[in-house]
Design an enzyme around this catalytic site. Structure first.
Site, PDB file in Angstrom:
ATOM      1  CG  HIS A 150       1.292  -2.993   0.261  1.00 14.80           C
ATOM      2  ND1 HIS A 150       2.041  -2.040  -0.160  1.00 14.80           N
ATOM      3  CD2 HIS A 150       0.658  -3.148  -0.839  1.00 14.80           C
ATOM      4  CE1 HIS A 150       1.885  -1.467  -1.513  1.00 14.80           C
ATOM      5  NE2 HIS A 150       0.843  -2.077  -1.810  1.00 14.80           N
ATOM      6  CG  ASP A 175       4.565  -2.280   2.271  1.00 11.57           C
ATOM      7  OD1 ASP A 175       5.164  -3.154   1.380  1.00 11.57           O
ATOM      8  OD2 ASP A 175       3.644  -1.568   2.127  1.00 11.57           O
ATOM      9  CG  MET A 180      -4.693   3.787   2.647  1.00 11.76           C
ATOM     10  SD  MET A 180      -3.545   2.632   1.827  1.00 11.76           S
ATOM     11  CE  MET A 180      -2.578   4.009   0.650  1.00 11.76           C
ATOM     12  CD  GLU A 186      -3.708   2.272  -6.928  1.00 12.93           C
ATOM     13  OE1 GLU A 186      -3.739   2.159  -5.653  1.00 12.93           O
ATOM     14  OE2 GLU A 186      -2.685   2.501  -7.403  1.00 12.93           O
ATOM     15  CE  LYS A 242       0.355  -0.270 -13.524  1.00 14.33           C
ATOM     16  NZ  LYS A 242       1.612  -0.557 -12.574  1.00 14.33           N
ATOM     17  CD  GLU A 288       0.040   5.216  -9.220  1.00 16.15           C
ATOM     18  OE1 GLU A 288      -0.300   4.239  -8.155  1.00 16.15           O
ATOM     19  OE2 GLU A 288       0.660   4.843 -10.012  1.00 16.15           O
ATOM     20  CG  HIS A 314      -2.200   3.319 -11.879  1.00 19.29           C
ATOM     21  ND1 HIS A 314      -2.553   2.681 -10.882  1.00 19.29           N
ATOM     22  CD2 HIS A 314      -0.844   3.142 -11.973  1.00 19.29           C
ATOM     23  CE1 HIS A 314      -1.415   2.043 -10.045  1.00 19.29           C
ATOM     24  NE2 HIS A 314      -0.448   2.496 -10.962  1.00 19.29           N
ATOM     25  CG  ASP A 325      -1.885   5.635  -4.790  1.00 23.45           C
ATOM     26  OD1 ASP A 325      -2.033   4.709  -5.379  1.00 23.45           O
ATOM     27  OD2 ASP A 325      -2.218   6.119  -3.547  1.00 23.45           O
ATOM     28  CG  ASP A 385       2.791   2.454 -12.491  1.00 28.23           C
ATOM     29  OD1 ASP A 385       2.519   1.593 -11.684  1.00 28.23           O
ATOM     30  OD2 ASP A 385       2.687   3.511 -12.703  1.00 28.23           O
ATOM     31  CG  ASP A 402       4.743   4.028  -9.758  1.00 26.22           C
ATOM     32  OD1 ASP A 402       4.954   2.786  -9.189  1.00 26.22           O
ATOM     33  OD2 ASP A 402       3.570   4.471  -9.998  1.00 26.22           O
ATOM     34  CG  ASP A 439       1.725   4.305  -5.016  1.00 31.50           C
ATOM     35  OD1 ASP A 439       0.752   3.233  -5.443  1.00 31.50           O
ATOM     36  OD2 ASP A 439       2.878   3.732  -4.900  1.00 31.50           O
TER      37      ASP A 439
HETATM   38  C1  DIG Z   1       0.164   0.573  -6.926  1.00 35.45           C
HETATM   39  O1  DIG Z   1       0.064   1.828  -7.618  1.00 35.45           O
HETATM   40  C2  DIG Z   1      -0.573   0.400  -5.733  1.00 35.45           C
HETATM   41  C3  DIG Z   1      -0.039  -0.180  -4.602  1.00 35.45           C
HETATM   42  O2  DIG Z   1       1.360   0.497  -4.567  1.00 35.45           O
HETATM   43  C4  DIG Z   1      -0.787  -0.170  -3.709  1.00 35.45           C
HETATM   44  O3  DIG Z   1      -1.549  -1.303  -3.376  1.00 35.45           O
HETATM   45  C5  DIG Z   1      -1.574   0.891  -3.769  1.00 35.45           C
HETATM   46  C6  DIG Z   1      -1.747   2.082  -2.799  1.00 35.45           C
HETATM   47  O4  DIG Z   1      -1.435   3.412  -3.062  1.00 35.45           O
HETATM   48  N1  DIG Z   1      -1.100   1.583  -4.962  1.00 35.45           N
HETATM   49 MN    MN Z   2      -0.833   3.388  -6.555  1.00 31.03          MN
HETATM   50 MN    MN Z   3       1.850   3.101 -10.062  1.00 32.45          MN
END
Ligand code: DIG
Ligand code: MN
Ligand code: MN
Length: 390
Positions: A56, A59, A90, A183, A185, A219, A222, A247, A257, A259, A289
């Site tokens: 990001h 970051d 990316m 993406e 969620k 992802e 998600h 992801d 979530d 992760d 991710d």
């Molecule tokens: C959350 O799953 C999102 C953020 O971490 C980011 O914007 C995106 C990139 O993988 N996934």
């Molecule tokens: Mn993600």
């Molecule tokens: Mn996530």
């Protein structure tokens, strides 16, 4: 004896700076780890065999940094990338951390907030291009609602589309080599997030002015939060030629979530996912991710990164063995798992005669219904394979 599951750059494993940089803070507890500087993340991931890092904007460049500070940080980061042979495939924008986005970014009711979000994204796209990124992910973590009375959901979708269209035009106008990957969620941090699943996003993309520039970044966690089969989501994204990024992580059912480290929870589902990615010829990043457990110190973070790539490669080897397993392949052939190209009833191409013949065809429905399909034996062979019993 060399480790057969040691990652290589050609495996294209990538990690977000925010993943191995996660300090273990959660809604009920302070950070447990120190910040790991981006240059050290680049070095350590390169040593572990990763291909690149993603980020990001914030970051790397703190929110509100001056142009001079931004340029110095980027210069140092580019040197670290060059020193350790790492790519940045990316980039993405943090449109969720700063309080200004508390009502959303692209879908916020205040047009100033929407405009600021687009400005921040344009600047972040510029940064991504400068670092060599060709995929731009947009996760609308704040694009959602608690009180649905605050806006008509149709208005939210319209605003979302307006901003994505504007940013596609920006990339075209700048002549950037860049595609967007949206993406999904379903919730968290918002009570409900718009465009909650990959399926919703695939439909949304078709309403855009430049749908060819926009794909998906599904992802695991998600889609699992929505109770969906991730392998099926990816199959549909590949079928639509919209899998621009992915992801990878893991998730226990019915939870926030998490992760989690890839492959740490859903081994059979991740086996079919890896088998699909490898067989489909997907040539994008295998991006993680995810983050280490809050229990871990920095050494545990690198174990997390090592394990993520190792599990992927073990499942990739299992997929190869699946393809060479004579018993499994014989059953797949017998049950017509992938079809043999025959089309005895002409369903592949409508014709009036075909339809008329089909309407006049009689089927032994009871005999068809009685037929046992042998899936228990097939699935047990897969379980044997995954557990190392064959
Ligand atoms: C959350 O799953 C999102 C953020 O971490 C980011 O914007 C995106 C990139 O993988 N996934
Ligand atoms: Mn993600
Ligand atoms: Mn996530």
């Amino acid at each position: 004896m060399p480790d057969p599951y040691a990652p290589k750059k050609s495996d294209k494993f990538t990690f977000g700076l925010w993943t191995v940089g996660n300090r273990g803070r959660d809604p009920f507890g302070e950070a447990v780890r120190d910040t790991i500087p981006p240059a050290r993340i680049v070095q350590k991931l390169s040593e572990l065999g990763a291909y690149g890092v993603n980020l990001h904007d914030n970051d790397l460049v703190p929110f509100g940094a001056s142009a001079a500070e931004r340029d110095r940080i980027v210069r140092d980061f580019k040197k670290a990338l060059a020193d350790h042979g790492m790519k940045v495939p990316m980039a993405t924008t943090n449109l969720f951390f700063h309080p200004v986005f508390k009502d959303g970014a692209f879908t916020a009711n205040d047009p100033k907030v929407r405009a600021f979000a687009v400005q921040k994204t344009m600047r972040s796209i510029d940064l991504g291009v400068e670092l060599g990124a060709t995929v731009y992910v947009m996760w609308g973590g704040r694009e959602g609602v608690e009180a649905d009375a605050c806006r008509d959901a149709r208005e939210a979708i319209k605003r979302y589309r307006e901003c994505v269209n504007f940013l596609c035009e920006y990339v075209l106008d700048q002549r950037y080599e860049m595609r967007f990957a949206l993406e999904a969620k379903p919730n968290e941090p918002r009570s409900d997030i718009y465009l909650p699943t990959t399926g919703h996003i695939l439909a949304f993309i078709e309403t855009l002015d430049h749908p060819e520039m926009v794909g998906v970044n599904p992802e695991v966690a998600h889609e699992h939060m929505s109770g969906l089969n991730f392998y099926h989501s990816i199959a549909q994204a590949i079928d639509a030629e919209k899998l621009f990024h992915i992801d990878l992580n893991d998730q226990k059912p019915g939870r926030y979530d998490q992760d989690l480290r890839f492959g740490s929870e859903s081994l059979k589902g991740m086996f079919f996912l890896v088998k699909l990615l490898e067989e489909s010829g997907y040539d994008g990043s295998r991006h993680f991710d995810s983050h280490a457990y809050r229990t871990e110190d920095e050494e545990g973070v690198w174990e997390f990164a090592r394990g993520s790539m190792r599990s992927y490669l073990i499942l990739k080897e299992k997929a190869r063995r699946f393809g060479e397993d004579r018993q499994i392949q014989a059953i797949l052939k017998e049950i017509g798992a992938t079809g043999n190209g025959d089309d005895p009833y002409g369903l592949g191409r409508y014709g009036r005669d075909t339809a008329s013949r089909l309407k006049d065809t009689s089927f032994e429905v009871d005999a068809l219904a009685r037929k046992g399909l042998g899936y228990e034996r097939l699935d047990q062979l897969v379980v044997d394979l995954l557990l190392g019993a064959r």
